[in-house]
Write an enzyme that holds these catalytic residues in place. Structure first.
Site, mmCIF file in Angstrom:
data_model
loop_
_atom_site.group_PDB
_atom_site.id
_atom_site.type_symbol
_atom_site.label_atom_id
_atom_site.label_comp_id
_atom_site.label_asym_id
_atom_site.label_seq_id
_atom_site.Cartn_x
_atom_site.Cartn_y
_atom_site.Cartn_z
ATOM 1 N N ARG A 10 -12.282 -0.085 -8.466
ATOM 2 C CA ARG A 10 -13.090 1.103 -8.746
ATOM 3 C C ARG A 10 -12.903 1.551 -10.185
ATOM 4 O O ARG A 10 -11.808 1.484 -10.729
ATOM 5 C CB ARG A 10 -12.654 2.264 -7.839
ATOM 6 C CG ARG A 10 -13.222 2.210 -6.440
ATOM 7 C CD ARG A 10 -14.729 2.334 -6.410
ATOM 8 N NE ARG A 10 -15.209 3.650 -6.831
ATOM 9 C CZ ARG A 10 -15.440 4.660 -6.012
ATOM 10 N NH1 ARG A 10 -15.228 4.518 -4.721
ATOM 11 N NH2 ARG A 10 -15.886 5.812 -6.458
ATOM 12 N N LYS A 288 1.064 5.037 6.149
ATOM 13 C CA LYS A 288 1.745 6.232 5.634
ATOM 14 C C LYS A 288 2.639 6.906 6.678
ATOM 15 O O LYS A 288 3.351 7.856 6.368
ATOM 16 C CB LYS A 288 0.721 7.238 5.096
ATOM 17 C CG LYS A 288 -0.165 6.690 3.988
ATOM 18 C CD LYS A 288 0.574 6.560 2.655
ATOM 19 C CE LYS A 288 -0.348 6.028 1.565
ATOM 20 N NZ LYS A 288 0.330 5.804 0.292
ATOM 21 N N LEU A 386 3.360 7.846 -4.930
ATOM 22 C CA LEU A 386 3.382 8.756 -6.080
ATOM 23 C C LEU A 386 3.568 10.199 -5.648
ATOM 24 O O LEU A 386 4.090 11.008 -6.414
ATOM 25 C CB LEU A 386 2.087 8.611 -6.883
ATOM 26 C CG LEU A 386 1.851 7.214 -7.464
ATOM 27 C CD1 LEU A 386 0.542 7.159 -8.237
ATOM 28 C CD2 LEU A 386 3.002 6.799 -8.382
ATOM 29 N N VAL A 387 3.168 10.526 -4.393
ATOM 30 C CA VAL A 387 3.301 11.911 -3.925
ATOM 31 C C VAL A 387 4.760 12.363 -4.039
ATOM 32 O O VAL A 387 5.046 13.473 -4.483
ATOM 33 C CB VAL A 387 2.766 12.035 -2.481
ATOM 34 C CG1 VAL A 387 3.098 13.387 -1.897
ATOM 35 C CG2 VAL A 387 1.263 11.800 -2.463
ATOM 36 N N ALA A 388 5.685 11.479 -3.673
ATOM 37 C CA ALA A 388 7.110 11.821 -3.729
ATOM 38 C C ALA A 388 7.489 12.221 -5.155
ATOM 39 O O ALA A 388 8.205 13.205 -5.386
ATOM 40 C CB ALA A 388 7.939 10.630 -3.288
ATOM 41 N N ASP A 508 13.467 -42.758 -19.994
ATOM 42 C CA ASP A 508 13.991 -42.329 -18.698
ATOM 43 C C ASP A 508 12.994 -42.808 -17.631
ATOM 44 O O ASP A 508 11.830 -43.104 -17.959
ATOM 45 C CB ASP A 508 14.133 -40.804 -18.701
ATOM 46 C CG ASP A 508 14.390 -40.249 -17.325
ATOM 47 O OD1 ASP A 508 15.278 -40.778 -16.639
ATOM 48 O OD2 ASP A 508 13.690 -39.288 -16.928
HETATM 49 P P1 ADQ Z 1 -1.980 5.334 -2.450
HETATM 50 O O1 ADQ Z 1 -1.832 4.589 -1.171
HETATM 51 O O2 ADQ Z 1 -3.231 6.053 -2.599
HETATM 52 O O3 ADQ Z 1 -1.767 4.371 -3.710
HETATM 53 P P2 ADQ Z 1 0.089 7.266 -3.500
HETATM 54 O O4 ADQ Z 1 0.931 6.499 -4.418
HETATM 55 O O5 ADQ Z 1 0.890 8.259 -2.727
HETATM 56 O O6 ADQ Z 1 -0.697 6.370 -2.453
HETATM 57 O O7 ADQ Z 1 -1.007 8.016 -4.323
HETATM 58 C C1 ADQ Z 1 -1.834 8.999 -3.754
HETATM 59 C C2 ADQ Z 1 -2.463 9.844 -4.855
HETATM 60 O O8 ADQ Z 1 -3.465 10.665 -4.250
HETATM 61 C C3 ADQ Z 1 -1.465 10.768 -5.522
HETATM 62 O O9 ADQ Z 1 -1.613 10.710 -6.906
HETATM 63 C C4 ADQ Z 1 -1.812 12.163 -4.987
HETATM 64 O O10 ADQ Z 1 -1.708 13.183 -5.940
HETATM 65 C C5 ADQ Z 1 -3.259 12.034 -4.579
HETATM 66 N N1 ADQ Z 1 -3.502 12.861 -3.378
HETATM 67 C C6 ADQ Z 1 -2.814 12.863 -2.244
HETATM 68 N N2 ADQ Z 1 -3.306 13.773 -1.384
HETATM 69 C C7 ADQ Z 1 -4.327 14.357 -1.995
HETATM 70 C C8 ADQ Z 1 -5.259 15.369 -1.613
HETATM 71 N N3 ADQ Z 1 -5.254 15.948 -0.423
HETATM 72 N N4 ADQ Z 1 -6.192 15.677 -2.499
HETATM 73 C C9 ADQ Z 1 -6.244 15.082 -3.699
HETATM 74 N N5 ADQ Z 1 -5.403 14.137 -4.098
HETATM 75 C C10 ADQ Z 1 -4.466 13.780 -3.260
HETATM 76 C C11 ADQ Z 1 -1.498 2.953 -3.905
HETATM 77 C C12 ADQ Z 1 -0.288 2.387 -3.148
HETATM 78 C C13 ADQ Z 1 0.933 3.213 -3.462
HETATM 79 C C14 ADQ Z 1 1.177 3.227 -4.976
HETATM 80 C C15 ADQ Z 1 -0.096 3.642 -5.710
HETATM 81 C C16 ADQ Z 1 0.065 3.452 -7.224
HETATM 82 O O11 ADQ Z 1 -0.523 2.381 -1.747
HETATM 83 O O12 ADQ Z 1 2.072 2.690 -2.800
HETATM 84 O O13 ADQ Z 1 2.178 4.179 -5.258
HETATM 85 O O14 ADQ Z 1 -1.195 2.832 -5.317
HETATM 86 O O15 ADQ Z 1 0.444 2.173 -7.552
#
Ligand code: ADQ
Length: 737
Positions: A10, A288, A386-388, A508
């Site tokens: 995307r 998740k 990344l949320v963590a 060789d």
């Molecule tokens: P994801 O599976 O999408 O990414 P994650 O890394 O947690 O998982 O990223 C989610 C993103 O979405 C975060 O930046 C967060 O801020 C945003 N988000 C979450 N909830 C939201 C909400 N309600 N509204 C708006 N935004 C929201 C994939 C892989 C991961 C890896 C990332 C990056 O599955 O393991 O960490 O790529 O490589």
């Protein structure tokens, strides 16, 4: 200036079309932000799918979309609705996604999906090809495009290609399930640098490469027949300052300007000041761990009734892949558990779970991160998560507790969090209790470490480190390829050798004149090789010396009656053409008895390995063994033998999938010099593939033409790719006009 391409499924933009108005808004995701600094330092273009069904737009609207994308330096790979269904929802999300996250029960094996995946990857390659002007570097992202590196490399071998996988790479035992596993691995190996979030994923990938393709791996470099591919881990970071600053801003905002969610939380807190908010945020995805999280929360409320009145779980689930069956099922299951828990534990004033099923603007998200005391993140598998990191980065006063699954890549760098097994309800419940009770000082102390690391290894650093590594990988490759024997150099050597009055060829055998076989006795010379060597030896000015680690009987059988000089066992035995075998120097072989029993012990413990016995050496072969077990056992064996050989005047030679124990000081270099004492040679040519041939390259006089077969490091002056190239060159040395 050189251009740079970023490729992902995307584009990092969102397109809104209403009537004749088209709006393109840059998206705020981690990848988009991280790449911003990169794209500023290069003139970069982003290629990907815009998410818009172009077929449903009018020509004017399509033009508007193109123009708007161009302004953002984006190029659209236009996909039909069918392609989206088969390639994206199909192969990407119903095959690769579940398999790579260890959900084998959900994996679909549809050939139609695979065909679409291949053709969309090709479509991406075509769009890249149209945008290659001035491009010297490409960075491809994620599991939708695993075949793309190879497709681009085939067309543009000089362009440097990086690939980063954002999800886990599974262990070989899972990956092997996939019927198309070899194509996928080969596709990825088109890159010059492959990046993963953690060392475990890197290790799994290497293991699949070794088992499926048998390539040699040297720490984190894979030697392909023509190239070196570097593999490394780069744990993805976040834009730390952005979250900190947004959190500070949100705190400073007046009540009126605060988001609705924040107002709601604060209002609730005023009524029930003892409330602890536990935050749970993710896409609604089976990886998740939402179900187990809810069940663990229910278990917590059952086990620790004293907390029922003062915890609230804020559950925010972002709609995701709603077209895929498992996601719909999961949504109903989540709804059901939330209903059940709220039914069981609600009181007149309180509801234990606040459930939101929607996406949120960035500011509201930060509000939640900042306000909630505890984050409960329990994926069953997650590449990074990344949320963590975002939760910790939004803690302006250092307070807050993160409970994190050990199955998230992030857990590898966030050991100060409360790390739990997502399948262990009791452990999660007890971690929730620990988090509620954790003294402020402890929270601040833990977060201090976490924040420091996140600030330092942020998204910019992640992107820069990857690109620096990519640059280095390319330079390294040039260093390896620097010695490659060019056509011009080859012709010059042939001319000079043929003009001389006498010349000697040290050749060789295994890997140099012929390919490798699982069993050495199968690698007998073919008719073409006899013909080639006979022709070479026919010229009276040429002397052909076959110099090998093989045993005397085999060489006697293969070449005993030929007009070539033979040296075997790395220089123990010597047979001038037409004469008898003689020893180069007297040796003792009584040590073999004691050493044989040690090697037998290794054969018993390493299926597929065996001992080859030569007159003055013992060789342990492990080419047919499991590659990882074989190389581990080789390290053990070497360790064990090293302590023994010192006293016995022996030494260990490590060759291609073999360990050889032999008398000290015997090597091909010494043997070649011995031959040169009695044979005049104006020109010397030496060719070999193994590190035992390095003795030869090292000891021969400076005027020798030394040629290494393969890409690894060498003391030889030149490198050729394989034995076929050696044979082609040798033909010319018969020096017939
Ligand atoms: P994801 O599976 O999408 O990414 P994650 O890394 O947690 O998982 O990223 C989610 C993103 O979405 C975060 O930046 C967060 O801020 C945003 N988000 C979450 N909830 C939201 C909400 N309600 N509204 C708006 N935004 C929201 C994939 C892989 C991961 C890896 C990332 C990056 O599955 O393991 O960490 O790529 O490589």
């Amino acid at each position: 200036m050189n251009r740079f391409l970023i490729i992902s499924n995307r584009l990092p933009v969102q397109i809104n079309i209403s009537g004749d108005k088209t709006e393109v808004i840059p998206s705020v995701g981690g990848l988009a932000t991280g790449m911003k600094s990169v794209s500023e330092s290069f003139k970069s273009t982003w290629i990907g799918w815009s998410g818009v069904d172009r077929g449903s737009l009018s020509p004017e609207q399509n033009e508007q979309v193109d123009r708007a994308l161009e302004k953002e330096n984006c190029v659209d790979v236009s996909l039909t609705a069918e392609e989206v269904e088969l390639y994206y929802e199909g192969f990407s999300n119903k095959t690769i996604w579940p398999l790579f996250h260890y959900f084998t029960q959900f994996v679909k094996y549809e050939d139609e999906h695979w065909q679409a995946y291949k053709s969309v990857n090709r479509k991406f390659a075509d769009v890249i090809a149209q945008n290659m002007k001035g491009v010297d570097k490409i960075w491809i992202h994620d599991y939708h495009l695993l075949l793309l590196p190879e497709l681009v490399k085939e067309q543009f071998p000089k362009v440097t290609i990086g690939f980063f996988l954002h999800i886990p790479f599974p262990s070989f035992e899972l990956f092997r399930i996939l019927p198309w596993r070899t194509e996928i691995i080969k596709g990825m190996l088109g890159a010059d640098l492959l990046g993963f979030h953690t060392f475990d994923y890197e290790r799994h990938f290497m293991s699949s490469v070794r088992r499926l393709l048998g390539y040699d791996i040297n720490i984190n470099e894979i030697s392909l027949p023509k190239r070196i591919v570097k593999v490394d881990n780069f744990p993805m970071g976040i834009d730390y300052d952005k979250f900190q600053n947004a959190a500070l801003d949100s705190q400073r905002r007046s009540v009126r300007d605060k988001s609705d969610v924040r107002k709601e939380l604060e209002r609730y807190y005023l009524l029930y000041p003892e409330t602890k908010f536990i935050l749970s945020i993710d896409r609604l995805d089976y990886t998740k761990g939402l179900i187990n999280r809810l069940e663990a929360f229910e278990y917590f409320l059952e086990q620790y009734p004293e907390y029922r009145e003062n915890v609230t779980l804020v559950l925010l689930a972002v709609p995701s892949r709603i077209g895929v069956e498992q996601y719909q099922q999961m949504k109903s299951e989540v709804d059901e558990i939330v209903g059940r828990v709220n039914g069981r534990f609600s009181s007149i004033n309180r509801t234990p779970i606040w459930y939101f099923y929607r996406s949120m603007p960035f500011e509201n998200l930060v509000d939640l991160y900042n306000y909630c005391e505890i984050a409960l993140i329990t994926p069953i598998r997650d590449g990074m998560n990344l949320v963590a990191k975002e939760f910790i980065a939004s803690k302006t006063d250092g307070r807050g507790v993160l409970i994190l699954s050990e199955m998230a890549g992030a857990a590898k760098e966030m050991s100060e969090a409360l790390i739990i097994n997502p399948n262990d309800k009791a452990q999660i419940a007890s971690a929730i209790r620990q988090a509620i009770e954790m003294p402020i000082e402890e929270q601040v102390e833990r977060n201090r470490f976490l924040q420091k690391r996140l600030r330092r290894y942020n998204i910019d650093k992640w992107a820069t480190e990857f690109l620096n590594s990519l640059e280095k990988a390319k330079r390294n490759e040039q260093k390896y390829l620097g010695k490659k024997l060019t056509e011009t150099a080859k012709n010059k050597i042939i001319r000079e050798v043929c003009q001389s009055d006498n010349r000697i060829f040290f050749l060789d055998y295994d890997g140099t004149l012929t390919g490798f076989e699982d069993n050495p006795s199968h690698a007998s010379p073919d008719i073409n090789l006899y013909e080639l060597l006979d022709n070479l030896a026919k010229n009276p000015k040429n002397r052909v010396v076959l110099i090998s680690g093989r045993d005397k009987d085999t060489f006697d059988k293969w070449f005993g009656d030929k007009q070539y000089t033979l040296i075997v066992e790395h220089g123990v035995w010597y047979k001038p053409a037409g004469e008898r075998w003689q020893m180069i120097e007297p040796l003792d072989a009584r040590w073999k008895e004691s050493m044989r029993s040690l090697l037998e012990f290794y054969v018993d413990r390493t299926p597929g390995s065996f001992i080859e016995e030569k007159n003055y050496s013992l060789v342990w072969h492990y080419r047919k063994s499991d590659p990882e077990l074989g190389s581990n056992r080789a390290i053990e064996l070497k360790d064990e033998v090293t302590s023994l050989v010192a006293n016995m005047n022996l030494e260990i030679l490590e060759g291609n999938k073999v360990i050889e124990i032999k008398n000290r000081g015997i090597n091909k270099g010494r043997a070649a010099l011995q031959v040169l004492k009695s044979v005049p040679a104006e020109k010397i040519v030496a060719v070999g593939d193994d590190w035992t041939d390095e003795f030869l390259f090292r000891d021969l006089p400076d005027n020798a033409y030394t040629i290494k077969v393969g890409l690894s490091q060498t003391m030889a002056a030149y490198k050729v790719e394989n034995f076929i190239e050696v044979r082609d060159m040798l033909k010319k040395f018969s020096c017939e006009k």
